[in-house]
Design an enzyme around this catalytic site. Structure first.
Site, mmCIF file in Angstrom:
data_model
loop_
_atom_site.group_PDB
_atom_site.id
_atom_site.type_symbol
_atom_site.label_atom_id
_atom_site.label_comp_id
_atom_site.label_asym_id
_atom_site.label_seq_id
_atom_site.Cartn_x
_atom_site.Cartn_y
_atom_site.Cartn_z
ATOM 1 N N HIS A 127 -0.659 -18.127 12.898
ATOM 2 C CA HIS A 127 -1.678 -17.172 13.521
ATOM 3 C C HIS A 127 -3.005 -17.680 13.681
ATOM 4 O O HIS A 127 -3.739 -17.135 14.415
ATOM 5 C CB HIS A 127 -1.753 -15.861 12.645
ATOM 6 C CG HIS A 127 -0.583 -14.783 12.981
ATOM 7 N ND1 HIS A 127 0.560 -14.951 12.315
ATOM 8 C CD2 HIS A 127 -0.507 -13.737 13.693
ATOM 9 C CE1 HIS A 127 1.495 -14.030 12.819
ATOM 10 N NE2 HIS A 127 0.835 -13.251 13.488
ATOM 11 N N GLU A 175 -3.255 -10.387 14.677
ATOM 12 C CA GLU A 175 -2.325 -9.441 15.143
ATOM 13 C C GLU A 175 -3.250 -8.300 16.043
ATOM 14 O O GLU A 175 -2.732 -7.613 16.990
ATOM 15 C CB GLU A 175 -1.402 -8.789 13.923
ATOM 16 C CG GLU A 175 -0.570 -9.698 13.511
ATOM 17 C CD GLU A 175 0.749 -9.799 14.394
ATOM 18 O OE1 GLU A 175 1.184 -8.752 14.839
ATOM 19 O OE2 GLU A 175 1.601 -10.846 14.231
ATOM 20 N N ASP A 215 10.549 -17.509 13.686
ATOM 21 C CA ASP A 215 9.292 -17.132 13.016
ATOM 22 C C ASP A 215 9.544 -15.827 12.662
ATOM 23 O O ASP A 215 10.381 -15.157 13.011
ATOM 24 C CB ASP A 215 7.935 -17.248 13.748
ATOM 25 C CG ASP A 215 6.879 -17.045 13.208
ATOM 26 O OD1 ASP A 215 6.433 -17.450 12.122
ATOM 27 O OD2 ASP A 215 6.152 -16.190 13.829
ATOM 28 N N SER A 216 8.761 -15.219 11.709
ATOM 29 C CA SER A 216 8.427 -13.912 11.248
ATOM 30 C C SER A 216 8.033 -13.248 12.294
ATOM 31 O O SER A 216 8.447 -11.706 12.357
ATOM 32 C CB SER A 216 7.558 -13.821 9.901
ATOM 33 O OG SER A 216 6.312 -14.062 10.493
ATOM 34 N N CYS A 244 -0.943 -21.674 9.012
ATOM 35 C CA CYS A 244 -0.274 -20.521 9.534
ATOM 36 C C CYS A 244 -0.465 -20.339 10.817
ATOM 37 O O CYS A 244 -1.503 -20.705 11.506
ATOM 38 C CB CYS A 244 -1.104 -19.245 8.977
ATOM 39 S SG CYS A 244 -0.354 -17.612 9.459
ATOM 40 N N CYS A 272 7.507 -21.395 11.208
ATOM 41 C CA CYS A 272 6.711 -20.460 10.089
ATOM 42 C C CYS A 272 6.441 -21.130 8.960
ATOM 43 O O CYS A 272 7.159 -21.667 8.293
ATOM 44 C CB CYS A 272 7.586 -19.155 9.890
ATOM 45 S SG CYS A 272 7.089 -18.114 8.410
#
Lengths: 271, 271
Positions: A189, A155, A13-14, A187, A76
């Site tokens: 996140h 984040e 993943d990033s 996504c 991702c």
């Protein structure tokens, strides 16, 4: 093709988001060893071009191949949306992205009222969810929207309160108005913002994330190809690599993985 | 050291933010040619480690050196905060960062009530503004705070309305409470949020950004060393390079530069 059943599963993943996919993999496949790579020196992918995300994804895959992985999970959404064909062409092992499993999970949930998709600018611009949904059901009505501020909010840990709520309202009001019955959190996140997203779209909209569906797809693929690790062969191991210094990844990542990350090793892939 | 007065001034930033510095440079030094590099394939720098930001900064500088620049302006607060010593050690040309000029501008404005500094996590964690302010005035009272959501808000164009206002309140309430009379906008994106920042800290707090002060420092340095381009030697040229595809840079960048960007060329520095 019969897989080597002793190699670990590779996941990239990033950054930390893909750890939610790893968490589901560990729950579904407790005997499998895993190697996770978070490209924290180049995060985020969601605001970058498909060309650059593909280049980074190939570097990540090359590193994981060197670790002897038997299967690659692209955890991702942005990389899955833009780089999957290039990865499949370049790699001698099976590659599983999160888009197709997420789309299948959404189609299993919708009651015909339309499917919403939210994701990074890169994911939405690619149209990958739209294509995957329409390939499985030509009649499905799809509505998509990029939500660039959701990643920095998650984040930063701002997952409750006025700022995330007002941000969610700005992005999602149209879904509430136009009536979809299912919303894909496209996504890794976004599950952290499930609370405010649910508050805005209301209780009648099912929220779907692809972590669970992706883990099921990996289990099915390994079973079909005889590539599952056998119970009792050896205790599974879990290794973590990052491209920036590991401290923040270890700390923030535990929240995404739901268990402590003992250590992560820094590697340089920017050569 | 006498500079070659015919070379362009090199300027780099992680993305579009540094164009505010370029804008001031063009206004102060209209006869100078410039080469701007936006590292859009690796943006942002503000959330990454000093080690990684230094590595990227050296790559950027190396590219600009190859374009024959006579002086390097580090138009990114994070890179100025963490990579300036490494750049100065590695390069045969003068290097000007934005921190020291910004700190001098703040000290010229404060009336003894204390200086606030806001910036990315990388800039604030480095303590570079604190050190620069205290080096010039040992008695100055400094209060710093990282504001990680300001960059994505400015990039998304959400510069007015409830979300940026509530975000600014969350970050800046302590400055309003504890009374500073000057606030350094220690990130080149933040001037775009000047409206909401001013609303939260109130009219008695002077907002300082370093673009203007940095351009003055460059003009002074070139004058002192005899490196100014002469008027009428040749019409100045302005070149733009980026590391991701150029479309978005050209479009968004015009807002930061205050004039159209005719074209930007993509270069790959991730080797």
């Amino acid at each position: 093709m019969r897989q080597n059943s002793h190699g670990p599963i590779g996941v990239f993943d990033s950054g930390v988001g893909g750890l939610t996919v790893l968490k589901s993999l560990m729950a579904h496949l407790p005997h499998e060893s895993t190697v996770y790579l978070g490209d924290t020196a180049r995060v985020p992918y969601g605001t970058k071009s498909g060309e650059v995300v593909t280049r980074y994804s190939l570097k990540n895959a090359e590193f994981l191949l060197e670790q002897g992985v038997k299967l690659l999970v692209v955890a991702c959404n942005t990389a899955s949306a833009v780089a999957l064909p290039a990865l499949e062409a370049a790699l001698p092992i099976p590659v599983v992205g999160v888009i197709a499993p997420g789309a299948r999970a959404a189609l299993a949930r919708t009651r015909g009222g339309g499917v919403g998709v939210i994701g990074t600018p890169g994911t939405i611009r690619s149209g990958a969810y739209q294509r995957a949904l329409e390939a499985a059901d030509a009649k499905v009505r799809v509505k998509s929207r990029a939500c660039p501020l959701f990643v920095p909010l998650a984040e930063e840990g701002w997952t409750t309160g006025d700022v995330p709520l007002l941000t969610a309202r700005e992005y999602l009001a149209e879904f509430a108005r136009e009536g979809v019955d299912t919303l894909v959190l496209g996504c890794t996140h976004y599950p952290l913002l499930k609370g405010v997203i649910a508050e805005v779209v209301g209780p009648k909209v099912a929220l779907v994330d692809s972590a669970e569906a992706t883990a099921q797809a990996v289990a099915a693929l390994l079973t079909e190809r005889g590539g599952l690790a056998s119970a009792g062969h050896a205790a599974p191991t879990h290794a973590y690599y990052v491209t920036d210094v590991p401290e923040r990844f270890v700390e923030v990542g535990a929240r995404f993985l739901g268990r402590p990350i003992p250590a992560a090793e820094q590697v340089d892939l920017t050569f």
